[in-house]
Motif scaffolding. Structure first.
Motif, mmCIF file in Angstrom:
data_model
loop_
_atom_site.group_PDB
_atom_site.id
_atom_site.type_symbol
_atom_site.label_atom_id
_atom_site.label_comp_id
_atom_site.label_asym_id
_atom_site.label_seq_id
_atom_site.Cartn_x
_atom_site.Cartn_y
_atom_site.Cartn_z
ATOM 1 N N GLU A 1 26.182 58.141 75.129
ATOM 2 C CA GLU A 1 24.930 57.697 75.371
ATOM 3 C C GLU A 1 24.325 58.856 76.440
ATOM 4 O O GLU A 1 24.870 59.545 77.153
ATOM 5 C CB GLU A 1 24.628 56.574 76.301
ATOM 6 N N LEU A 2 23.019 59.435 76.138
ATOM 7 C CA LEU A 2 22.163 60.174 77.082
ATOM 8 C C LEU A 2 22.351 59.991 78.418
ATOM 9 O O LEU A 2 21.711 58.633 78.993
ATOM 10 C CB LEU A 2 20.739 60.402 76.452
ATOM 11 N N TYR B 1 25.669 63.877 77.669
ATOM 12 C CA TYR B 1 26.007 62.574 77.277
ATOM 13 C C TYR B 1 27.492 62.202 77.683
ATOM 14 O O TYR B 1 28.168 62.968 78.061
ATOM 15 C CB TYR B 1 25.816 62.773 75.648
ATOM 16 N N GLU C 1 15.496 58.461 76.675
ATOM 17 C CA GLU C 1 16.045 58.572 75.449
ATOM 18 C C GLU C 1 14.625 58.191 74.345
ATOM 19 O O GLU C 1 14.349 58.939 73.453
ATOM 20 C CB GLU C 1 16.786 57.334 74.999
#
Lengths: 330, 205
Positions: free
Chosen positions: A246-247, A267, B196
């Protein structure tokens, strides 16, 4: 400030006890299935790393490099944790962690700094200080009888990525204290890339004397980060990463050292981190290359951009990430 | 000093000695031993902090006082010698005046580049990356030379520097993200999703 930190640490310690008790309510860990018993021992280790009073020396090996260190850990009576790691060869680099503040002292260059972090960076993955649950979706863990390590009986725990696209860890855990005595990071094929081996380990009733007067020492200045990061500019992004990544952060800035302008994406899957850098191909001017090691790097030219991926991952995984980078479809 | 004498000092401080004769003896030791005196004052300080005798918000001042004391202390030869090199404690615990994450992280980063890069034969390691910026114009001949697959020493050096800087930057970001997570674990998740959705069109997820 010290008092404040102390109360924070106490509360986290209390939380750990809760999880610890939870796993203890089941009668005997060894009677359970191998996976949950492995998790039990992983969690014993993460508790031991926070709660034991110990003095240890260790050797860290990375590629052909050997690095001896001393590693001391203790807990004050009020629950505040202290950890001291001293590099014994070469430049005199030491880290002191007191509660949630970690200071890195280096000699001779005057570049010491403090970070607000309850994990000493550079010795063990931060995930080792957490219960295994966080890693559960993407890693599996197995336990076995371990060999004798540092003169002690151990359990051997393996942490494997479910898709074999990440590095694996082997951990030897002391049966009596739960302490980590040896660690290996390997490729999925089993090639050892990085190792930690404790050469001496003594558990103490109370905090090691050498740590007892660290609480009042002057700390180097705290490192603060610019709040408002510039957003990425090149409009390209990786479309594929191994499951679970995940970022954490994304920004446009000049990278440390060379001042090359890049978009940077960091990430994490909870255990492993990977950075993706996008820069102008003409400015960067690196050939396409792959380096596989404890820290791998893959560089790819893609149109007018150069894509550079860095992390503790097999080069093939980095390559796949780099290949997946595309312009954001608008 | 031995562990035993540390214990005695500590006992003396807490008035925990068995009898008055022992106490007297310890006082004599204390008065005649400069090492013991230093340890005494440190223990006393630690004790005061732990008992909360010091005023609220005092810890900062105490570290300043300790710093001042350390500054004024005699050279390392007279400092308490412990099992783990206490004689050096004075030196390394004095923090630097300015912050520069780059150089000290560079020590770590350069190390890993050094061992990782059989690809790059360049051996020289400069802990401080005091270099001209890479960005901007490269020499005209650069690309042509590279195409012939025989980069010059200078080009190799430049490439090494760049590879090192990627490794270095990655490690810096890891440390900073540890701090960010610690500072703001709850906000982290919200800003994460925000980042995101900003950076990634939804159809690509």
């Amino acid at each position: 400030m010290g008092l404040l930190l102390a109360s924070v640490t106490v509360s986290t310690a209390a939380q750990e006890n809760v999880t610890d008790n939870a796993s203890n309510t089941t009668p005997s860990p060894t009677a359970q299935s191998p996976a949950s018993s492995a998790e039990f021992w992983f969690n014993q280790m993460s508790t031991a790393l926070r709660e034991l009073n110990f003095e240890a020396t260790l050797v860290k090996s990375s590629g052909s490099r050997l690095e001896p260190m001393t590693w001391l850990h203790g807990v004050y009576q009020d629950g505040l944790e202290v950890e001291l790691v001293v590099r014994l060869n070469g430049a005199d680099v030491r880290s002191v962690r007191i509660g949630d503040d970690t200071s890195y002292y280096s000699q001779p260059s005057d570049s010491s700094y403090t970070l607000h972090s309850d994990v000493t960076y550079g010795l063990l993955p931060a995930a080792f200080y957490q219960p295994f649950e966080a890693l559960q979706p993407h890693y599996q863990v197995r336990v076995d009888r371990g060999m004798r390590v540092t003169g002690r009986a151990t359990y051997f725990i393996r942490i494997l990525s479910r898709n074999n696209d990440r590095y694996h860890y082997g951990l030897w855990i002391d049966r009596s204290s739960g302490m980590l005595l040896k660690m290996q990071m390997t490729t999925p094929q089993g090639e050892v890339l990085e190792q930690i081996q404790l050469t001496t380990f003594s558990e103490r009733e109370s905090m090691p004397i050498s740590l007892s007067d660290l609480r009042g020492v002057p700390r180097p200045p705290r490192l603060h980060e610019i709040r408002n990061l510039e957003a990425p500019q090149y409009g390209v992004q990786a479309q594929w990463l191994p499951a679970g990544f995940e970022l954490l952060r994304a920004s446009h800035r000049r990278i440390a050292g060379t001042q090359l302008a890049t978009d940077h994406f960091l990430y994490t899957d909870g255990l492993t981190e990977v950075s993706i850098y996008v820069s102008n191909r003409q400015q960067q001017a690196l050939p396409e290359l792959a380096i596989q090691g404890p820290e791998s790097l893959f560089n790819l030219n893609l149109g007018e951009h150069a894509i550079t991926v860095v992390g503790k991952l097999p080069a093939t995984t980095l390559e796949r990430i780099a290949q997946s980078v595309q312009a954001d479809s608008e | 000093m031995t562990d035993r004498s540390y214990e005695q000092l500590s006992a003396l401080l807490d008035n925990a000695s068995e009898n008055s004769r022992e106490q007297e003896q310890q006082l004599d030791t204390l008065l005649s031993d400069s090492e013991a005196q230093q340890v005494w004052s440190r223990y006393a300080l630690i004790g005061r902090v732990m008992k909360g005798d010091t005023a609220d918000q005092q810890p900062l001042d105490i570290s300043a006082a300790v710093a001042a004391r350390i500054e004024s202390e005699a050279p390392p030869t007279q400092v308490v010698q412990g099992r783990f090199g206490k004689q050096r404690i004075q030196r390394w615990l004095r923090p630097a005046g300015s912050v520069a994450i780059a150089a000290s992280v560079a020590l770590i980063a350069v190390v890993s580049v050094q061992q990782n890069t059989p690809v790059v034969p360049e051996e020289t390691v400069q802990p401080a990356f005091a270099t001209a910026p890479l960005g901007g114009r490269n020499p005209v001949s650069y690309n042509t030379v590279l195409q012939s697959n025989e980069p010059t020493q200078a080009e190799l050096a430049q490439q090494t520097r760049l590879l090192q800087s990627y490794m270095l930057d990655h490690q810096q970001q890891l440390q900073l993200s540890l701090q960010a997570q610690q500072l703001n674990e709850n906000l982290e998740t919200t800003s994460e999703t925000a980042a995101e959705s900003d950076g990634k069109p939804t159809e690509n997820d």
